[in-house]
Design an enzyme around this catalytic site. Sequence first.
Site, PDB file in Angstrom:
ATOM      1  N   VAL A 280     -21.699  -2.679 -19.957  1.00 38.67           N
ATOM      2  CA  VAL A 280     -21.598  -3.227 -21.304  1.00 38.67           C
ATOM      3  C   VAL A 280     -20.223  -2.821 -21.838  1.00 38.67           C
ATOM      4  O   VAL A 280     -19.782  -1.695 -21.618  1.00 38.67           O
ATOM      5  CB  VAL A 280     -22.707  -2.665 -22.223  1.00 38.67           C
ATOM      6  N   CYS A 281     -19.576  -3.765 -22.530  1.00 36.32           N
ATOM      7  CA  CYS A 281     -18.330  -3.441 -23.234  1.00 36.32           C
ATOM      8  C   CYS A 281     -17.300  -2.915 -22.226  1.00 36.32           C
ATOM      9  O   CYS A 281     -17.189  -3.437 -21.111  1.00 36.32           O
ATOM     10  CB  CYS A 281     -18.668  -2.437 -24.340  1.00 36.32           C
ATOM     11  N   THR A 282     -16.555  -1.890 -22.583  1.00 31.73           N
ATOM     12  CA  THR A 282     -15.524  -1.373 -21.688  1.00 31.73           C
ATOM     13  C   THR A 282     -16.097  -0.642 -20.472  1.00 31.73           C
ATOM     14  O   THR A 282     -15.328  -0.134 -19.660  1.00 31.73           O
ATOM     15  CB  THR A 282     -14.574  -0.424 -22.441  1.00 31.73           C
TER      16      THR A 282
END
Lengths: 208, 208
Positions: free
Chosen positions: A99-101
């Site tokens: 998720v995300c970075t």
Amino acid sequence: MQIAVLLYDRFTALDAIGPYETLGRLPGAEVVFVAERPGPVRNDAGSLALVADKGLHEVTRPDIVIVPGGPAPQAEMENPAVLDWLRAVDATSTWTTSVCTGSLLLAAAGLLDGRRASSHWMSLDRLPAFGARPTAERVVFDGKYVTAAGVSSGIDMGLALLGRIAGDEVAQTVQLMTEYDPQPPYDAGSPDKAPADLVARLRAVSPL
Amino acid sequence: MQIAVLLYDRFTALDAIGPYETLGRLPGAEVVFVAERPGPVRNDAGSLALVADKGLHEVTRPDIVIVPGGPAPQAEMENPAVLDWLRAVDATSTWTTSVCTGSLLLAAAGLLDGRRASSHWMSLDRLPAFGARPTAERVVFDGKYVTAAGVSSGIDMGLALLGRIAGDEVAQTVQLMTEYDPQPPYDAGSPDKAPADLVARLRAVSPL
């Protein structure tokens, strides 16, 4: 079926909890929170600690790996203990997700070479340095790799992957249990939709 | 400005993290996780512990109180330490809020008498016993009381309240930072939308 959620200093809480609260409800699955060292792990804001019940060496063959992001996770992208663990568990995982970075960690571990991958909208341009193909979509499947966009997108990823693994009805049941019928009071959740000056201002100060 | 998030045994993680990751980003706010006793507090599934950094007696005048829910939070609804604390902090809070069955705790503390309140869709019918008026909406404002529906609705509540307190632009910034542009892979997030047989099956086995 074991699901491992990686924690590390300055992770973003919702990145981890979104998929945890959806995919983690997979019937029969055991979920384990894991970090380099077991014990409390502080998030990006510093005001919250989640407990890693296991150290990396104790979780060697999870079926599903979930890697949350955090603002500028540079330290982890250069942490051999984390990168080695990601490569090792990926060798036998059924699904490797972020998720995300978190996708930057997978990429830094060399796992997204040549693959389409998502990330936080402010971090997509960091993916090509690791051979990944940035894809500005909320949830990106490429083989067994599933990468989500920023923070809250892990909820959508969790449900989508749950549906792939356990079928639509199980995923719908979890959606209904978690009453995931979003009604955001604003429509500013992506750089395409948010006011342009706001997008520009965030880009200017971005820690990502 | 202090925001207190209450934790207790068998709380639901996303109930707490949704408003934490949105409202908790209020500029200048300090967020503190609080429980009857400081230390790790296990969630409903048992696979995750969040750390309460403070005990109830250490957090006496938060400006905002956030009460997450959990499946059948009967023990807390009868726990004098929790109910007394809720009444005490509510006496001086600016906003008293809940997610999911957290509204049952507020109601049991006597704080929702005569007020409109939301809750998890399977728990709305428990509110009238405490004088509250069940309201099947995702986020319900009644004076300084803000109650959200099930689990994931705390994200919408957090953004809505953030907008009220800090203005639309701050709330939109947080929405953009958390990339909250929901794209659920199914449309089964409320009992009105989910397949009827699925709703019936959940009602039959509900622990709420």
